[in-house]
Design a protein around this motif. Structure first.
Motif, short mmCIF file in Angstrom:
data_model
loop_
_atom_site.label_atom_id
_atom_site.label_comp_id
_atom_site.label_asym_id
_atom_site.label_seq_id
_atom_site.Cartn_x
_atom_site.Cartn_y
_atom_site.Cartn_z
N TRP A 1 5.38 -2.84 4.03
CA TRP A 1 4.77 -1.36 4.03
C TRP A 1 4.61 -0.66 5.48
O TRP A 1 4.99 0.32 5.76
CB TRP A 1 3.32 -1.66 3.50
CG TRP A 1 2.90 -0.33 2.58
CD1 TRP A 1 2.63 -0.17 1.44
CD2 TRP A 1 2.10 0.75 3.33
NE1 TRP A 1 2.08 1.11 1.17
CE2 TRP A 1 1.66 1.73 2.31
CE3 TRP A 1 2.01 0.93 4.85
CZ2 TRP A 1 0.87 2.86 2.87
CZ3 TRP A 1 1.32 2.37 4.88
CH2 TRP A 1 0.97 3.17 3.90
N LEU A 2 4.09 -1.58 6.24
CA LEU A 2 3.84 -1.30 7.69
C LEU A 2 5.24 -0.86 8.36
O LEU A 2 5.21 0.36 8.98
CB LEU A 2 3.23 -2.33 8.57
CG LEU A 2 1.77 -2.56 8.59
CD1 LEU A 2 1.48 -3.83 9.48
CD2 LEU A 2 1.12 -1.29 9.20
N TRP B 1 -5.77 0.27 0.49
CA TRP B 1 -4.69 -0.29 1.25
C TRP B 1 -3.96 1.06 1.99
O TRP B 1 -3.63 0.87 3.13
CB TRP B 1 -3.58 -0.68 0.24
CG TRP B 1 -3.79 -2.31 -0.11
CD1 TRP B 1 -4.26 -2.80 -1.30
CD2 TRP B 1 -3.80 -3.28 0.84
NE1 TRP B 1 -4.42 -4.31 -1.29
CE2 TRP B 1 -4.22 -4.51 0.07
CE3 TRP B 1 -3.37 -3.63 2.34
CZ2 TRP B 1 -3.96 -5.92 0.48
CZ3 TRP B 1 -3.42 -4.70 2.79
CH2 TRP B 1 -3.83 -5.79 2.14
N ASP B 2 -3.84 1.99 1.18
CA ASP B 2 -3.12 3.17 1.91
C ASP B 2 -3.83 3.57 3.20
O ASP B 2 -2.96 3.55 4.14
CB ASP B 2 -3.20 4.41 1.05
CG ASP B 2 -1.80 4.33 0.01
OD1 ASP B 2 -0.88 3.32 0.09
OD2 ASP B 2 -1.45 5.17 -0.77
N TRP B 3 -5.21 3.71 2.86
CA TRP B 3 -5.79 4.28 3.97
C TRP B 3 -5.79 3.23 5.46
O TRP B 3 -5.33 3.66 6.60
CB TRP B 3 -7.40 4.39 3.93
CG TRP B 3 -8.17 4.72 4.91
CD1 TRP B 3 -8.48 5.90 5.35
CD2 TRP B 3 -8.76 4.27 6.24
NE1 TRP B 3 -9.16 6.18 6.41
CE2 TRP B 3 -9.32 4.96 7.09
CE3 TRP B 3 -8.94 2.67 6.28
CZ2 TRP B 3 -10.29 4.35 8.17
CZ3 TRP B 3 -9.50 2.09 7.50
CH2 TRP B 3 -10.25 3.31 8.31
N LEU C 1 -3.55 0.71 6.02
CA LEU C 1 -2.24 0.43 6.52
C LEU C 1 -1.84 1.45 7.11
O LEU C 1 -1.02 1.40 8.41
CB LEU C 1 -1.20 0.00 5.44
CG LEU C 1 -1.38 -1.41 4.98
CD1 LEU C 1 -0.26 -1.64 3.81
CD2 LEU C 1 -1.23 -2.53 5.95
#
Lengths: 216, 802, 281, 190
Positions: B455-456, D121-123, D125
């Motif tokens: 993801w990163l 998670w979105d925030w 990462l």
């Protein structure tokens, strides 16, 4: 109307019944551990809870009774330890008496005949043993050495066998024996008929009636 | 490990030194038990009597940090015994497979001549100037003949030959001297020498099992060198039941090392480029070793193939010959600069490092000088921690005794999945890569590290594509395509193995790798782990395999190319016949090798002298090194005292290793204030920084608190009884612990001097279900001269009653 | 069916305590979870040995002993759990049959029917049974090693070895036919004696009619903290073998006697009555 | 009535006496209670795994019910541990999601913050990616003082990896190198 004499006072009778009921409960809840196969009944300790409740009553009842009936207590205890040659005579005559109803050779008895006094003595002694060993098992289970606890169980058990056997005898004589027609009444109502008193407790009847008018 | 766990059962003598396998590798201890059952002797050498010692046939105490003296003494015993009973040793192994016969530059001088230093030292005795604490190694080099091949004297008589230099060097380590330094009783020491030397006989095997007790010293690498020298003298490398076996501590520390999450190496142990490497060719020229000897395989000559294949794996089509396969996408380190753990935290402390990502590691407990490292964390702008628990590192800003509001670091704590909640492979100490499966669901929103990384990376690729930035192509050009939403772990595993880029097929072995950009491999050592035949790491064939020596060739997969015992061509004589016919590893039968995957398939040395190669193929010269001219502090192991030592070095006036970096000279404890030697170690019931065990009730119940173990004699001196609380302090900090007073620790009697030692397990910290003081509050920020591994195992403390 | 047993070889054991944990894991003895709030219930008492004692949730624990025969330190490890005696004091005193001999010889336990009497606790020569007990009400349940035969968690019936044996990394624990393990144990003892451990012995072969957990020891049992010649206590024998049977006989005879008395006395009284009636008429 | 009462007493008296006598003669008969047999409530076996603790590489088998771990024990086929497990290995079930102390939320602590805050998670990462980019770009060395092309940043450090799988380590190695990270370290020295 038949003449009656007072055999047991009300407090004594209450004590008797409270004690009898609690002892029967103790006996039955103990019996389940004694008889193999009945043990399953005791699972999850519920008989122990009842046993302990009954034990508290069993111990508290005399503790309440004694200070309130100090004289009767003293007299009773004294009686439990008063034994004489006449008792031998009673023992000799007892089988014929209880099996055949033959009174030949039966010496006159006091308030308690030899058999009853024997029972009474056992009640006193076993009561003390039950109490002491029971309390140790209850309160010192986690602290006392295993050997001590095991001997406590042993003596509890000995007392159980002796007292339990005698209890059966006691109940049998009080309830069922064809001759003991008024023992039930004595401990239930407190009185016996003069006739019964003369026949079964001649010595005592003489004592209580000496200098007294018999109520009619 | 050169060998592997099951192979320990083949040993005749096992020496556990600098390790405590019964405590720290308990499940593998079964193989030691098997060996014992077959008559093997177990020797335990440790400062305290451990669970391993409890099972040992011989136990000797040894003061922390004196392994070199102990082993050098054993080497002297063997060298002396070779003079008297050469028939008890494998002389052809020594002559043919090692550099015993090599001639060294006549200018070489050793510590016997130079007060404990070797020739070429820039500084004086006990030099304090950091710039002068290093050697010019030119006088340590091999003499070369006109072809550039090292000269040898096969009679081993030349005074400049390694064998004779060794005899002079080790002669100083007499049993009495060993006792004076280590505290090991002379008779026990000699008994160990005698017992262990029996493994020198042809057909006998001895193994050395070591761990962090060996490595975590300012001369840890030299400790290992001393073991290697002993093993080579006894012909124990390459054979079944032999080897030099590092028992590693984390489930995948071998794998993470192989994939080189380290500043100085790239996946597959390729050296990192430095600022002198203007071009890929220049880099390859610098790092690829050369040999002029046609009989030397010099395996590292293939470095260009591995490097180019790595770049192809990372940058795919963006890696072309025109852009040097993307060589300049890679960072170049500053030449000679160290970026390892201690340097990293010093840089953090001084504000150079602004942000850190921390993946399942807990330096606030596990790092040396923990107080300093916790302070350093507060200098960060941001910190990302992924873990399956709250750790001391993630919670450093709310440690006892600090004002939270004063700490300006932003902290992200990401919930990860544990080992059986995700799929992938791990590599054990014996180099077996084993596949494991996702068996259970994780808690809450926890996700695997692979998912987070993917993801990163995709986010960063998107950001750099949109916004640009310095060397943005290094990120945007990444060959990063493992699927959407959830990355496919098999795709990653296949990339690690590598492809033939012309056919698109998975490669069967690293021998197929090319330096022209037609192949890719994320890690050449793992090439052959995931082939067209499937995932090798997932194999589960429980048959022990050839010669019944427990190789298990079809159980999982082992690097390199499923070779279970490395350097196995040293297990045979010059004709390819095994030294030990009861436990052969490989055997030349007819015209081929039978058994384990041989270390190169060339014919035996006497069978085909034209086409053969020497067995130690990873060394440029092809022979194992008694004499190691590449080491920082000398080509032969010489005893020095730990940075903090209770005594003057009995061996020479040079007190400590002359070549390691001293970070904080003012934090050095002295024996007048801190007279007691201390060591840290682990317990069977806990693990590392404790984050994986201090939240588990069954384990906490077994070992609830940190403690300090000490002798009855020391306890009497301090005036405490068993179970009492004490304060242990060094110049760097103090810890509050329960005293465990034991007969298993004894004061060291060293030629009239008495030295006390204590030990503290280092698993505890301030978060979790079981908390306690961290032993690493006491440990110093000094490290090994070669590897910079911190000196956890020997430092000075004082103990007082609370 | 052949009797089964466990052979524990103290000379192989490294005290990794896998068995201690595996026992809890399999038998689900994880109800107790220490929390930060209530404090972790365990402390270091100056030893590696913990928890301090067996408990209702610790059926097996390893003991650590430091001894110094002839001046050299030895660290001895010993397995402490139910010994599964043939002459088992606990089975003898258990009033409900909750403790019983499994058909394979060892002492199995049916917790459901435990009455909580605590007799086994005191009758065990090895001090193994442990209770969860309410002090006032006396509500209690015993727990001990069941040889992994707890209903629903019966590994033996499933054909698996006990959890502790299964997990033992150095094979210090073995499970099998008792006869074979006795032979194996003797062989190991002989090997130890040959190595110079002249006091080596196999503990449990004969003790209490034969234990179903036997120990290969390199020194006297006492050195390992095991009772030398364990016996069923005198109190147990006096109680179970003397007094209880007497009680059964006395109780039985009394009831029979009273019944007999009733019949005889009634018959007699009726006869007397008839006589009187006859005389009257 | 009388007859039946008598008979009852007779019978029960004899029966009770009988039980007592029987007990005295053969206690085992009375002890022969039927014990119930329950089917195993736990499964053994399902998916294999490798121990996450030391590097012995022991095999274990995980059994689950509805995703919840019910049993973990040694893999008897595994050549290294042969079904064995030390204290840690045998306790592995407490590593599972059943353990209430496992992290189950994304947490964030702002600068100078006093407590953890829950995030998604979105925030998290996205914010992390932003921090990485900003820190890298602001502290990136393309050319060093000697003019060499070095393309590195010394402002970001990366720690850890020994608790990760090989594939994760590899990707981490790849990503950090691409970012130009040189302060790269893991447990190997610790």
């Amino acid at each position: 109307m038949q003449q009656e004499v007072e055999k047991y006072s009300k407090p004594t009778r209450i004590l008797h019944w409270v004690h009898l009921v609690s002892f029967c409960i103790l006996f039955l809840t103990g019996l389940v551990l004694f008889v193999p196969g009945l043990g399953v009944i005791a699972q999850d300790s519920w008989t122990r809870v009842i046993h302990r409740v009954a034990a508290v009553i069993f111990i508290l009842a005399p503790i309440i009774y004694v200070p309130m009936n100090w004289k009767a207590t003293l007299k009773g205890v004294k009686e439990a330890f008063s034994w004489s040659a006449a008792d031998i005579g009673w023992l000799k005559a007892a089988p014929r008496y209880y099996f055949l109803g033959d009174e030949t050779g039966m010496p006159p008895q006091g308030s308690m005949n030899t058999g009853q006094r024997l029972w009474w003595l056992i009640v006193l002694v076993s009561g003390v043993i039950f109490t002491i060993t029971g309390l140790v098992m209850w309160f010192a289970k986690t602290t006392a050495p295993a050997a001590v606890l095991q001997w406590m169980v042993f003596f509890h058990d000995v007392a159980f066998i002796v007292a339990g056997t005698m209890l059966l005898l006691h109940i049998y004589l009080g309830l069922l024996h064809p001759l003991m027609t008024e023992a039930w009444k004595a401990i239930y109502k407190g009185t016996v008929s003069v006739e019964y008193a003369k026949k079964h407790h001649a010595k005592w009847y003489e004592e209580v009636t000496r200098g007294k008018e018999v109520k009619s | 490990m050169t060998n592997h766990w099951n192979d320990i059962a083949n040993a005749d003598v096992i020496m556990a030194i600098g390790s405590n396998p019964a405590e720290n590798h308990p499940a593998a201890f079964g193989h030691i038990t098997d060996a014992k059952e077959r008559g093997a002797q177990l020797i335990s050498v440790d400062p305290r009597f451990t669970r391993t010692s409890a099972k040992a046939d011989i136990y000797s105490p040894l003061r922390s940090g004196t392994d070199i003296a102990f082993i050098d003494g054993m080497i002297k015993y063997v060298l002396d015994d070779i003079d008297h009973n050469p028939g008890n040793y494998n002389m052809s192994y020594i002559k043919e497979y090692t550099n015993a016969a090599y001639l060294i530059n006549p200018g070489y001088k050793g510590p016997a001549d130079l007060d404990g230093l070797f020739s070429g030292y820039a500084g004086g005795l006990n030099e304090t100037d950091g710039n002068k604490r290093k050697y010019d190694k030119s006088s340590w080099q091999f003499q070369l003949d006109e072809k550039g091949i090292p000269k040898r004297d096969m009679t081993l008589q030349d005074p400049n030959c390694v064998f004779q230099i060794m005899k002079r060097h080790f002669a100083r380590y007499t049993p009495e001297k060993v006792n004076e330094i280590t505290g090991a009783p002379v008779d026990t020491f000699l008994q160990i020498c005698q017992t262990y030397a029996t493994s020198g006989q042809v057909g006998k095997a001895g193994t050395i099992l070591y761990a962090m007790g060996t490595t975590q010293h300012t001369y840890g690498a030299q400790n290992i060198r001393s073991y290697c020298i002993l093993q080579l003298l006894l012909g124990n490398i390459g054979i079944a039941g032999g080897g030099i076996n590092a028992m590693r501590g984390e489930s995948n520390v071998q794998g993470s090392t192989d994939h080189c999450l380290l500043f100085h190496i790239l996946p597959g142990y390729l050296k990192v480029p430095d600022d002198t490497d203007d071009t890929l060719d220049k880099y390859l020229e610098r790092v690829t070793p050369k040999s002029n000897d046609p009989k030397s395989a010099n395996w590292w000559q293939h470095t260009p193939k591995y490097m180019v294949s790595l770049l192809k794996a990372w940058y795919g089509n963006a890696a072309t010959r025109d852009n040097q396969f993307g060589f300049h996408y890679l960072p170049k380190i500053e030449t000679g600069k160290n970026y390892s753990h201690i340097s990293l935290f010093e840089a953090m402390y001084s504000g150079v490092i602004k942000g850190m990502m921390c993946w399942g590691q807990n330096p606030a407990v596990g790092g040396p000088n923990a107080n300093l490292e916790r302070l350093a964390l507060g200098e960060l702008d941001w910190l990302v921690v992924t873990d399956i628990w709250h750790t001391e590192t993630a919670n450093f800003w709310q440690r006892p005794g600090v004002n939270k509001a004063d700490i300006k670091t932003e902290v992200f704590l990401l919930p990860a999945l544990n080992s059986f909640e995700k799929e992938g492979s791990v590599t054990n100490s014996g180099r077996w890569s084993q596949w494991r499966y996702a068996a259970a669901a994780g808690p809450g929103v926890a996700m695997g590290d692979l998912w987070m990384l993917d993801w990163l990376a995709r986010k960063l690729m998107e950001m750099y594509a949109n916004e640009g930035g310095p060397n943005a192509e290094a990120i945007t050009q990444l060959n990063w395509n493992y699927g959407h939403e959830h990355p496919d772990v098999h795709a990653v595993a296949k990339e690690i193995n590598g492809y033939d880029l012309t056919t698109g097929k998975l490669l069967p072995s690293f021998t197929k790798l090319m330096d022209d950009g037609t192949t890719s491999s994320g890690n050449w050592l793992y090439c052959a782990s995931y082939t067209e035949d499937g995932n090798m790491a997932a194999r589960r064939d429980p048959t022990p395999g050839p010669f019944n020596i427990g190789l298990y060739p079809n159980w999982s997969w082992c690097w390199p190319v499923n070779r279970r015992i490395i350097y196995n061509r040293a297990s045979v004589d010059l004709n390819g016949e095994p030294w030990d016919k009861n436990h052969p590893v490989i055997w030349w039968q007819g015209d081929k090798w039978v058994g384990d995957v041989p270390d190169g398939g060339w014919p035996p040395m006497a069978v085909d002298p034209e086409n053969t190669k020497y067995p130690f193929i990873m060394k440029p010269e092809g022979h194992a090194r008694f004499f190691g001219p590449g080491m920082a502090e000398g080509p032969l192991p010489e005893h020095y005292e730990p940075w903090e030592s209770p005594i003057k070095n009995p061996m020479s006036p040079q007190q400590s290793n002359p070549a390691f970096k001293i970070w904080r000279p003012d934090e050095q404890g002295t024996p007048d204030k801190y007279p007691i030697v201390c060591s840290t170690y682990r317990l069977c019931e806990h693990w590392q920084g404790g984050q994986m065990t201090r939240n588990m009730p069954w384990l906490i119940e077994m070992q609830p608190e940190p403690f300090v173990e000490m002798s009855e004699e020391l306890a009497a001196k301090i005036g405490i009884v068993n179970g009492e609380k004490v304060i242990v302090e060094s110049t760097r900090g103090q810890v509050y612990l329960t005293a465990v007073i034991t007969k298993r620790f004894k004061p060291f009697q060293m030629n009239g001097t008495t030295v006390h030692q204590v030990g503290i397990p280092w698993h505890w910290g301030f978060t979790g279900l079981s908390t306690g003081d961290s032993a690493n509050k006491l440990t110093p920020h000094v490290g090994d001269a070669n590897t910079m591994i911190p000196e956890y195992k020997a430092f000075l403390v004082n103990i007082r009653k609370v | 069916m052949a009797e089964k047993a466990i052979l524990y070889d103290a000379t192989r054991c490294t005290a990794c305590r896998g068995c201690q944990a595996a026992c809890k894991q399999w038998n689900e003895n994880d109800e107790f979870i220490p929390t930060v709030e209530n404090g972790v219930q365990s402390v270091n008492r100056g030893s590696y040995e913990n928890p301090p004692d067996l408990s209702p949730t610790t059926w097996l624990k390893m003991e650590f002993r430091e001894v110094t025969p002839d001046g050299k330190v030895r660290w001895l490890f010993n397995r402490r759990s139910c010994m599964h005696c043939t002459d088992a004091g606990c089975v003898k005193v258990c009033p409900s049959g909750a403790l019983y001999h499994h058909e394979l010889g060892f002492v199995a336990y049916d917790k459901d029917i435990c009455t909580g009497c605590g007799y086994c606790e005191d009758a065990c020569p090895f001090d193994v049974p442990r209770y969860e007990r309410n002090f006032v009400s006396g509500i209690a349940k015993m727990d001990k090693c069941t040889f992994c035969t707890t209903p629903g968690l019966d590994r033996i019936a499933g054909g698996w070895e006990p959890a502790c044996v299964k997990t033992c990394p150095p094979d210090a624990l073995q499970y099998g036919d008792r006869d074979q393990l006795v032979a194996e144990g003797k062989k190991r003892v002989e090997a130890l004696i040959a190595k110079g451990w002249t006091n080596a012995n196999l503990y449990g072969e004969k003790e209490l009619g034969g234990l179903h957990v036997m120990y290969v020891l390199d020194d006297h049992p006492a050195v390992y903290g095991l009772p030398v010649d364990p016996q069923i206590s005198a109190a147990t024998i006096a109680w179970q073998d003397v007094i209880q049977p007497i009680g059964w006989v006395v109780g039985g005879l009394t009831i029979l006697g009273l019944g007999f008395n009733y019949l005889v006395a009634r018959a007699n009284i009726n006869r007397e009555k008839e006589k009187k009636d006859a005389a009257r008429s | 009535m009388e007859l039946s009462r008598r008979d009852f007493l007779k019978t029960s008296g004899a029966a009770m006496g009988g039980i007592f006598m029987l007990g005295a003669l053969n206690p085992d008969i009375a002890h022969a209670v039927t014990h119930k047999f329950l089917p195993l409530k736990k499964k053994i076996g399902e998916k294999t795994t490798i121990c996450p603790y030391d590097a012995s590489g022991c095999g274990f088998i995980v059994a689950t019910e509805n995703g919840r771990v019910v049993n973990i024990e040694g893999d008897p086929d595994h050549p290294i541990n042969r079904g064995g497990g030390c204290a840690k290995g045998a306790s592995m079930r407490q590593l599972s999601a059943n353990n209430p102390w496992r992290l189950s939320k994304v947490l964030y602590r702002p600068p100078g913050g006093l407590n953890w805050e829950e995030k998604d998670w979105d925030w998290a990462l996205t914010e992390i990616a932003r921090r990485i980019k900003d820190t890298r770009d602001a502290n990136f060395t393309e050319l060093d003082s000697k003019g060499n092309l070095v393309n590195r940043t010394e402002a970001i450090a990366n720690l850890g990896g020994s608790a990760l799988d090989n594939e994760e380590c590899y990707l981490l190695s790849k990503l950090t190198r691409a970012l130009g990270v040189v302060y790269l370290e893991h447990h190997a020295r610790i």
